[in-house]
Design an enzyme around this catalytic site. Sequence first.
Site, PDB file in Angstrom:
ATOM      1  N   ARG A  45      45.362  35.929  78.817  1.00 47.85           N
ATOM      2  CA  ARG A  45      44.312  35.904  77.783  1.00 47.85           C
ATOM      3  C   ARG A  45      44.318  37.236  77.036  1.00 47.85           C
ATOM      4  NH1 ARG A  45      39.187  36.968  79.191  1.00 47.85           N
ATOM      5  NH2 ARG A  45      39.246  35.758  81.106  1.00 47.85           N
ATOM      6  N   TYR A  97      38.003  28.968  51.219  1.00 50.11           N
ATOM      7  CA  TYR A  97      38.313  27.867  52.124  1.00 50.11           C
ATOM      8  C   TYR A  97      37.017  27.244  52.665  1.00 50.11           C
ATOM      9  CZ  TYR A  97      40.144  25.597  56.295  1.00 50.11           C
ATOM     10  OH  TYR A  97      40.449  24.686  57.269  1.00 50.11           O
ATOM     11  N   ASP A 171      42.149  37.123  52.627  1.00 48.58           N
ATOM     12  CA  ASP A 171      42.699  35.901  53.209  1.00 48.58           C
ATOM     13  C   ASP A 171      43.945  35.573  52.394  1.00 48.58           C
ATOM     14  OD1 ASP A 171      43.396  33.348  53.992  1.00 48.58           O
ATOM     15  OD2 ASP A 171      41.335  32.657  54.224  1.00 48.58           O
ATOM     16  N   LYS A 196      49.520  27.237  58.281  1.00 48.24           N
ATOM     17  CA  LYS A 196      50.007  26.883  56.946  1.00 48.24           C
ATOM     18  C   LYS A 196      51.455  27.367  56.747  1.00 48.24           C
ATOM     19  CE  LYS A 196      45.787  25.460  56.850  1.00 48.24           C
ATOM     20  NZ  LYS A 196      44.673  26.189  56.231  1.00 48.24           N
TER      21      LYS A 196
HETATM   22  C1  LIG Z   1      43.411  26.618  56.721  1.00 50.23           C
HETATM   23  C2  LIG Z   1      42.802  27.844  56.225  1.00 50.23           C
HETATM   24  C3  LIG Z   1      41.981  28.628  57.040  1.00 50.23           C
HETATM   25  C4  LIG Z   1      41.640  28.233  58.467  1.00 50.23           C
HETATM   26  O1  LIG Z   1      42.749  28.157  59.273  1.00 50.23           O
HETATM   27  P1  LIG Z   1      42.896  27.145  60.531  1.00 50.23           P
HETATM   28  O2  LIG Z   1      44.230  27.508  61.076  1.00 50.23           O
HETATM   29  O3  LIG Z   1      42.791  25.753  60.020  1.00 50.23           O
HETATM   30  O4  LIG Z   1      41.777  27.473  61.469  1.00 50.23           O
HETATM   31  C5  LIG Z   1      41.464  29.800  56.503  1.00 50.23           C
HETATM   32  N1  LIG Z   1      41.714  30.166  55.230  1.00 50.23           N
HETATM   33  C6  LIG Z   1      42.487  29.430  54.416  1.00 50.23           C
HETATM   34  C7  LIG Z   1      42.731  29.888  53.023  1.00 50.23           C
HETATM   35  C8  LIG Z   1      43.057  28.245  54.878  1.00 50.23           C
HETATM   36  O5  LIG Z   1      43.816  27.505  54.057  1.00 50.23           O
END
Ligand SMILES: *Cc1c(COP(=O)(O)O)cnc(C)c1O
Length: 382
Positions: A45, A97, A171, A196
């Site tokens: 962890r 998001y 982000d 992604k």
């Molecule tokens: C998908 C996404 C998130 C969250 O990520 P997860 O892996 O689904 O928890 C945060 N910011 C953006 C811009 C995203 O596209």
Amino acid sequence: MRFDTRLVHEGQTPSPGSGDIVPPLHLAVTYSRSAQDPPRYFYSRGENPTREDLERCLAALEDVGFATAYASGQAAAMTALSLLRAGDRLVASDDVYGGTHQLLDLARAQGVTVDQVDLSDAQHRDSALAQAAGRLDMVWLESPSNPLLKIADIAAVSAVAHDRGALVLVDNTLASPALQQPLALGADISLYSATKFLGGHLDVLGGALVYDSADLHERFLAYRTMAGNAAGAMDCFLIHRGVKTLSLRVARQVDNARAVVAALTAQPAVAAVHFPGLAEHPGHEIACRQMRGPGALASFEYQGDPAALMDRCRLFAPAVSLGGVRSLIECPAFMTHRPVPRETRLRLGVTDNLIRLSMGIEDPADLVDDLIGAIQDVSPTH
Ligand SMILES: *Cc1c(COP(=O)(O)O)cnc(C)c1O
């Protein structure tokens, strides 16, 4: 090493003895202290060699010292928000998001003042950040934003925020480090949903924070070990494998986006196309300056029934998520941005007829045929 070489070589040091060209996947949750010289691993962890391989690579991709990997992008975001206390003030992009909207509400409920403003607009940005009254502790920027693909000037926001003593988080999920390097532009933390572009194959969830501060590293590691939101070893292995082809995939995805957008703009049933690669996009100039390409996403106003259009597509799968090898189509109003109150959503310009596309690596002509064919089949008046 240059970026594309780092993708393949960083965090890939062969283990002693075997000569593995790919480091082995370490699934053990606990480690024999007596076998380690000096003792480094305690419980997975907290620390895991496969996770550390991925983290070394992600830090190297932005030329900085540190990265931490999480079970999802949301887990990474939650960890970044753990830096804030009741009474602190956060300024965030308004167009973010869907899950980020929910996390910001959670921060509000815990006593953090959260102001969401259009950080792509220089005037709104400067008045929100320079507000003399009160403090500023963190700026949360999403650029390109989701789903309208608005572009904020990362260097300009970072300069003003740093004057106020605030941390800047970007982000960078929609651009990926292949197209944009927030830390080089002045930000303090890059946030990724590794689900992604980094993973890239729509088969693994993950997240990451990347930064150059030993102090932040200590705080993030302590929070992660306590919260137990680290990425699992198998997931790290898959993400790291995906990262090796990041540049190749993204280059093809950007080409596909350009081809699809060019075809879309010629359709009478398409009212507006949001894509930073278009000269008329309000953020085009900044995007050209701070990104290596306009990205693989586009959104558009469709003058017809979004559900019917999504149903008619054969290659674009009607699904949330983005950045993978397979093309996806979604309607934010009833998919990604469903949790956002309708009034807020409409004020942001996320209409009921907005459709978002994430381009995969398929042949561009097939993608154009699929989408344009579907539009021509189902559009009411054309
Ligand atoms: C998908 C996404 C998130 C969250 O990520 P997860 O892996 O689904 O928890 C945060 N910011 C953006 C811009 C995203 O596209």
